[in-house]
Design a protein around this motif. Sequence first.
Motif, PDB file in Angstrom:
ATOM      1  N   ASN A  52       9.004  -3.481 -14.261  1.00 14.47           N
ATOM      2  CA  ASN A  52       8.927  -3.516 -12.808  1.00 14.47           C
ATOM      3  C   ASN A  52       8.386  -4.864 -12.329  1.00 14.47           C
ATOM      4  O   ASN A  52       7.222  -5.191 -12.561  1.00 14.47           O
ATOM      5  CB  ASN A  52       8.016  -2.384 -12.320  1.00 14.47           C
ATOM      6  CG  ASN A  52       7.911  -2.321 -10.813  1.00 14.47           C
ATOM      7  OD1 ASN A  52       8.717  -2.907 -10.105  1.00 14.47           O
ATOM      8  ND2 ASN A  52       6.912  -1.597 -10.321  1.00 14.47           N
ATOM      9  N   SER A  55      12.802   8.804  -9.970  1.00 15.71           N
ATOM     10  CA  SER A  55      12.236   7.623 -10.603  1.00 15.71           C
ATOM     11  C   SER A  55      10.830   7.935 -11.101  1.00 15.71           C
ATOM     12  O   SER A  55      10.096   8.699 -10.474  1.00 15.71           O
ATOM     13  CB  SER A  55      12.185   6.444  -9.616  1.00 15.71           C
ATOM     14  OG  SER A  55      13.461   6.154  -9.112  1.00 15.71           O
ATOM     15  N   PHE A  76       7.227   6.038 -12.856  1.00 16.44           N
ATOM     16  CA  PHE A  76       6.516   4.790 -13.103  1.00 16.44           C
ATOM     17  C   PHE A  76       5.345   5.049 -14.045  1.00 16.44           C
ATOM     18  O   PHE A  76       4.742   6.132 -14.017  1.00 16.44           O
ATOM     19  CB  PHE A  76       5.984   4.202 -11.794  1.00 16.44           C
ATOM     20  CG  PHE A  76       7.044   3.700 -10.865  1.00 16.44           C
ATOM     21  CD1 PHE A  76       7.408   2.366 -10.869  1.00 16.44           C
ATOM     22  CD2 PHE A  76       7.684   4.565  -9.994  1.00 16.44           C
ATOM     23  CE1 PHE A  76       8.398   1.903 -10.004  1.00 16.44           C
ATOM     24  CE2 PHE A  76       8.664   4.113  -9.132  1.00 16.44           C
ATOM     25  CZ  PHE A  76       9.026   2.780  -9.142  1.00 16.44           C
ATOM     26  N   TYR A 115       4.054   3.239  -7.224  1.00 17.52           N
ATOM     27  CA  TYR A 115       5.231   2.394  -7.400  1.00 17.52           C
ATOM     28  C   TYR A 115       4.919   1.038  -8.029  1.00 17.52           C
ATOM     29  O   TYR A 115       5.784   0.177  -8.086  1.00 17.52           O
ATOM     30  CB  TYR A 115       5.922   2.176  -6.042  1.00 17.52           C
ATOM     31  CG  TYR A 115       6.365   3.463  -5.398  1.00 17.52           C
ATOM     32  CD1 TYR A 115       7.443   4.182  -5.904  1.00 17.52           C
ATOM     33  CD2 TYR A 115       5.682   3.985  -4.294  1.00 17.52           C
ATOM     34  CE1 TYR A 115       7.841   5.374  -5.331  1.00 17.52           C
ATOM     35  CE2 TYR A 115       6.074   5.177  -3.711  1.00 17.52           C
ATOM     36  CZ  TYR A 115       7.150   5.870  -4.229  1.00 17.52           C
ATOM     37  OH  TYR A 115       7.545   7.047  -3.663  1.00 17.52           O
ATOM     38  N   TYR A 131       9.348   1.251 -15.219  1.00 18.39           N
ATOM     39  CA  TYR A 131       9.952   2.369 -14.497  1.00 18.39           C
ATOM     40  C   TYR A 131      11.057   2.999 -15.344  1.00 18.39           C
ATOM     41  O   TYR A 131      11.649   2.346 -16.226  1.00 18.39           O
ATOM     42  CB  TYR A 131      10.510   1.946 -13.135  1.00 18.39           C
ATOM     43  CG  TYR A 131      11.584   0.889 -13.161  1.00 18.39           C
ATOM     44  CD1 TYR A 131      12.889   1.162 -13.599  1.00 18.39           C
ATOM     45  CD2 TYR A 131      11.321  -0.410 -12.711  1.00 18.39           C
ATOM     46  CE1 TYR A 131      13.870   0.192 -13.606  1.00 18.39           C
ATOM     47  CE2 TYR A 131      12.300  -1.380 -12.712  1.00 18.39           C
ATOM     48  CZ  TYR A 131      13.576  -1.075 -13.165  1.00 18.39           C
ATOM     49  OH  TYR A 131      14.547  -2.032 -13.174  1.00 18.39           O
TER      50      TYR A 131
END
Length: 260
Positions: A139, A185, A187, A216, A221
């Motif tokens: 990320n 998604s 993380f 986030y 990710y």
Amino acid sequence: MDSAASEKSIIALDHWLQSPAGAYVRAWEQSCLDELTADIFGFNAIQIGLPQIDALAANRMPNKWQAATRTSTVDELAITHGKQVAVALDFADLPFASQSLDLVVLPHVLEFAAEPHQVLREVERVLIPEGQVIICGFNPASMWGVRQGVGKITRSDYLPAAGEFISLPRLKDWLKLLNLGESRSHFGCYAPPFRTEQWLDRFSVMESAGQKWWPYLGAVYIVHAIKRVKGMRLIGPAWNKKPTKAAQTVPAANRNERVK
């Protein structure tokens, strides 16, 4: 990035994954992939790249393959994992028929591929309708991403230098163009970019804090997407359908006449 450079960058990633930070990433990704793939059903699944992780270990499909870029890696996989191995020397030209795979896992392939768009197009081609793809990536919007940006200036990279890390919004746009609808998604890896196991362990408490307060901004990710085909929808077996209300209200006399 040409194919030769891509090959060198993948080798650099192999070496980095043996570092304390690499082990930290591998442990989190293995745990998350086990949870994601355990309940994905079908017949054929493939993991492309990153042989240090067995992304399909928890999956129960009868046919599972590992695609690698080097024959030596394939031989090692056959010995260590004892699973079916398919050699894919070029990830942008997968040796599988169209609409033949139920699941494709891409751990850190796109960011080190010479043509990431073409790799995704190939994945879309080989997936059956409602087939699923899982993508792992670093990320850029994280402490690790910032550290990597500074490292490029000072020539002290933290992550492999050849990687072109893809932001999650950008990846979602690519998936959308190919009718690969994002499902969810995930993380992880919120510890600062330390190089030693001791310091990474000291900040392990940040894993739970990061999930809660800055979800986030994890260093890694994982995106789960499903191939959507317009005009198609899954239906259940015919014997599960109940009689329509109109059929249930037909008078008995009329039903008898119909039988005659």
